[in-house]
Structures are given as structure tokens and as C-alpha cells.
Scaffold this motif. Structure first.
Motif, PDB file in Angstrom:
ATOM      1  N   THR A  72       8.520   9.051 -20.671  1.00 32.85           N
ATOM      2  CA  THR A  72       8.752  10.243 -19.769  1.00 32.85           C
ATOM      3  C   THR A  72       9.322   9.438 -18.455  1.00 32.85           C
ATOM      4  N   TRP A  73      10.615   9.578 -18.224  1.00 29.19           N
ATOM      5  CA  TRP A  73      11.056   8.656 -16.976  1.00 29.19           C
ATOM      6  C   TRP A  73      10.157   9.151 -15.898  1.00 29.19           C
ATOM      7  N   GLN A  74       9.912  10.353 -15.593  1.00 30.33           N
ATOM      8  CA  GLN A  74       9.245  10.592 -14.392  1.00 30.33           C
ATOM      9  C   GLN A  74       7.820   9.817 -14.059  1.00 30.33           C
ATOM     10  N   TYR A  75       7.550   9.441 -15.273  1.00 26.23           N
ATOM     11  CA  TYR A  75       6.314   8.664 -15.145  1.00 26.23           C
ATOM     12  C   TYR A  75       6.316   7.231 -15.095  1.00 26.23           C
ATOM     13  N   SER A  76       7.460   6.714 -16.022  1.00 27.20           N
ATOM     14  CA  SER A  76       7.725   5.296 -16.222  1.00 27.20           C
ATOM     15  C   SER A  76       8.229   4.511 -15.028  1.00 27.20           C
ATOM     16  N   ILE A  77       9.247   5.204 -14.718  1.00 21.39           N
ATOM     17  CA  ILE A  77       9.907   4.595 -13.530  1.00 21.39           C
ATOM     18  C   ILE A  77       8.839   4.422 -12.298  1.00 21.39           C
ATOM     19  N   LYS A 107       4.635  18.833 -21.662  1.00 13.46           N
ATOM     20  CA  LYS A 107       5.581  18.706 -22.635  1.00 13.46           C
ATOM     21  C   LYS A 107       4.465  18.631 -24.065  1.00 13.46           C
ATOM     22  N   LEU A 108       3.498  17.583 -24.154  1.00 14.49           N
ATOM     23  CA  LEU A 108       2.579  17.650 -24.993  1.00 14.49           C
ATOM     24  C   LEU A 108       2.072  18.955 -25.321  1.00 14.49           C
ATOM     25  N   LYS A 109       1.640  19.859 -24.565  1.00 16.41           N
ATOM     26  CA  LYS A 109       1.101  21.197 -24.807  1.00 16.41           C
ATOM     27  C   LYS A 109       2.120  22.055 -25.439  1.00 16.41           C
ATOM     28  N   SER A 110       3.401  21.765 -25.144  1.00 11.33           N
ATOM     29  CA  SER A 110       4.470  22.877 -25.590  1.00 11.33           C
ATOM     30  C   SER A 110       4.860  22.475 -27.165  1.00 11.33           C
ATOM     31  N   THR A 111       4.556  21.161 -27.435  1.00 10.48           N
ATOM     32  CA  THR A 111       5.129  20.542 -28.806  1.00 10.48           C
ATOM     33  C   THR A 111       4.136  21.158 -29.793  1.00 10.48           C
ATOM     34  N   PRO A 112       4.906  21.747 -30.800  1.00  8.25           N
ATOM     35  CA  PRO A 112       4.060  22.255 -31.832  1.00  8.25           C
ATOM     36  C   PRO A 112       3.368  21.088 -32.738  1.00  8.25           C
ATOM     37  N   HIS A 113       2.158  21.219 -33.010  1.00 13.38           N
ATOM     38  CA  HIS A 113       1.476  20.229 -33.710  1.00 13.38           C
ATOM     39  C   HIS A 113       1.659  20.147 -35.279  1.00 13.38           C
ATOM     40  N   LYS A 162       2.793  13.363 -10.909  1.00  9.26           N
ATOM     41  CA  LYS A 162       3.489  14.352 -11.164  1.00  9.26           C
ATOM     42  C   LYS A 162       4.216  14.091 -12.784  1.00  9.26           C
ATOM     43  N   GLY A 163       4.582  12.962 -12.801  1.00 13.54           N
ATOM     44  CA  GLY A 163       5.089  12.598 -14.280  1.00 13.54           C
ATOM     45  C   GLY A 163       4.119  12.891 -15.322  1.00 13.54           C
ATOM     46  N   ALA A 164       2.846  12.609 -15.002  1.00 12.31           N
ATOM     47  CA  ALA A 164       1.863  12.701 -16.072  1.00 12.31           C
ATOM     48  C   ALA A 164       1.624  14.303 -16.301  1.00 12.31           C
ATOM     49  N   GLY A 183       0.785  -1.238   0.011  1.00 11.22           N
ATOM     50  CA  GLY A 183       0.048   0.123  -0.008  1.00 11.22           C
ATOM     51  C   GLY A 183       0.874   1.365   0.029  1.00 11.22           C
ATOM     52  N   LEU A 184       2.028   1.322   0.738  1.00 12.46           N
ATOM     53  CA  LEU A 184       2.817   2.354   0.735  1.00 12.46           C
ATOM     54  C   LEU A 184       3.405   2.507  -0.586  1.00 12.46           C
ATOM     55  N   VAL A 185       3.787   1.517  -1.369  1.00 13.65           N
ATOM     56  CA  VAL A 185       4.516   1.616  -2.517  1.00 13.65           C
ATOM     57  C   VAL A 185       3.397   1.923  -3.516  1.00 13.65           C
ATOM     58  N   TRP A 186       2.302   1.607  -3.332  1.00 16.78           N
ATOM     59  CA  TRP A 186       1.160   2.045  -4.446  1.00 16.78           C
ATOM     60  C   TRP A 186       0.771   3.548  -4.130  1.00 16.78           C
ATOM     61  N   GLY A 187       0.862   3.994  -3.180  1.00 13.67           N
ATOM     62  CA  GLY A 187       0.346   5.385  -2.728  1.00 13.67           C
ATOM     63  C   GLY A 187       1.714   6.408  -3.187  1.00 13.67           C
ATOM     64  N   SER A 188       2.706   5.972  -2.821  1.00 12.60           N
ATOM     65  CA  SER A 188       3.828   6.743  -3.354  1.00 12.60           C
ATOM     66  C   SER A 188       3.985   7.033  -4.873  1.00 12.60           C
ATOM     67  N   THR A 189       3.960   5.789  -5.571  1.00 16.25           N
ATOM     68  CA  THR A 189       4.087   5.735  -7.014  1.00 16.25           C
ATOM     69  C   THR A 189       2.787   6.417  -7.489  1.00 16.25           C
TER      70      THR A 189
END
Length: 132
Positions: free
Chosen positions: A59-64, A32-38, A24-26, A12-18
């Protein structure tokens, strides 16, 4: 039974922290998605979705945190083989909710601190009652 409860609380602690870290990663990915030109040429909606999903995973802040979260899920299924589901699910989920609130506060998310701490107290009390 004590060792199983410790494992449930740890999951539960691991799930909650991740959860808080993935949020935050999302947010980073979304910026990044909004600042990238389409491009001028529109992509197939399915390809566009797959491209966005791949960019999220890169995005490593999300994937790890996501990979750590999945590892905790595998541990949870191992716990379920030795513990009644009527105990494992409430203890693990309650711990997850409390940990998500606390780690969210630590990471600086805007929230009602008093309500979050009161809710966390009620969750801890409920878990204590479950393991009596």
C-alpha cells in the motif's frame, strides 16, 4: 551546537509528518482488508499474518512514508554520534510529538484542536528550554 539542533528538529518534523501519513495509509489498508472477500479455506495463521504484512507494505500510502521515516531514523543515529543523547532524544521526540499532532490536524484527523495546540505549545517551550 546550532547545526545539530536544526538537524534534530528536522528529523522530528519528518518523523511527525510521516507518522500521520502512515496512520492514514494504515487506515486505507485496513479498509482494503475489510472489503476483500475471505477465502473459505483458512490459511495458516503465520502465512495469513505475512500476507497481511506484505499487503500493508504494498500500500503505497503507507510504504512511502515508512521508507522516509526509516531514512530519518538513519539520520538520527548519525546525529547521535555528534550530540549528547541527553539533548538529542528530548528535542527530537518533542518535535516528533508536536509535528504528529499538527500534521494530523492538517490531514483532517478528529482531535481536540485546543488541547492539541496547547500541548504543541508546551512541547515547543520545553524544546526551547532544552537548547538554551
Amino acid at each position: 551546537m546550532g547545526r545539530e539542533v536544526e538537524k534534530m528538529v528536522a528529523v522530528g518534523l519528518v518523523w511527525g509528518s510521516t507518522n500521520a501519513l502512515m496512520r492514514k495509509g494504515a487506515i486505507i489498508w485496513d479498509h482494503k482488508l475489510k472489503s476483500t472477500p475471505h477465502p473459505n479455506t483458512p490459511l495458516n495463521p503465520i502465512l495469513n499474518t505475512l500476507k497481511n504484512w506484505l499487503n500493508l507494505l504494498l500500500t503505497w500510502q503507507y510504504s512511502i512514508p515508512f521508507l522516509i521515516n526509516l531514512s530519518a531514523s538513519a539520520t538520527f543515529f548519525t546525529i547521535l554520534s555528534d550530540t549528547p543523547i541527553s539533548l538529542a532524544v528530548p528535542v527530537t521526540n518533542a518535535t516528533t510529538f508536536a509535528a504528529t499532532a499538527v500534521f494530523g490536524l492538517i490531514l483532517g484527523e478528529e482531535t481536540h484542536v485546543g488541547l492539541a495546540l496547547f500541548g504543541t505549545f508546551l512541547i515547543v517551550l520545553g524544546v526551547y528550554i532544552c537548547i538554551l
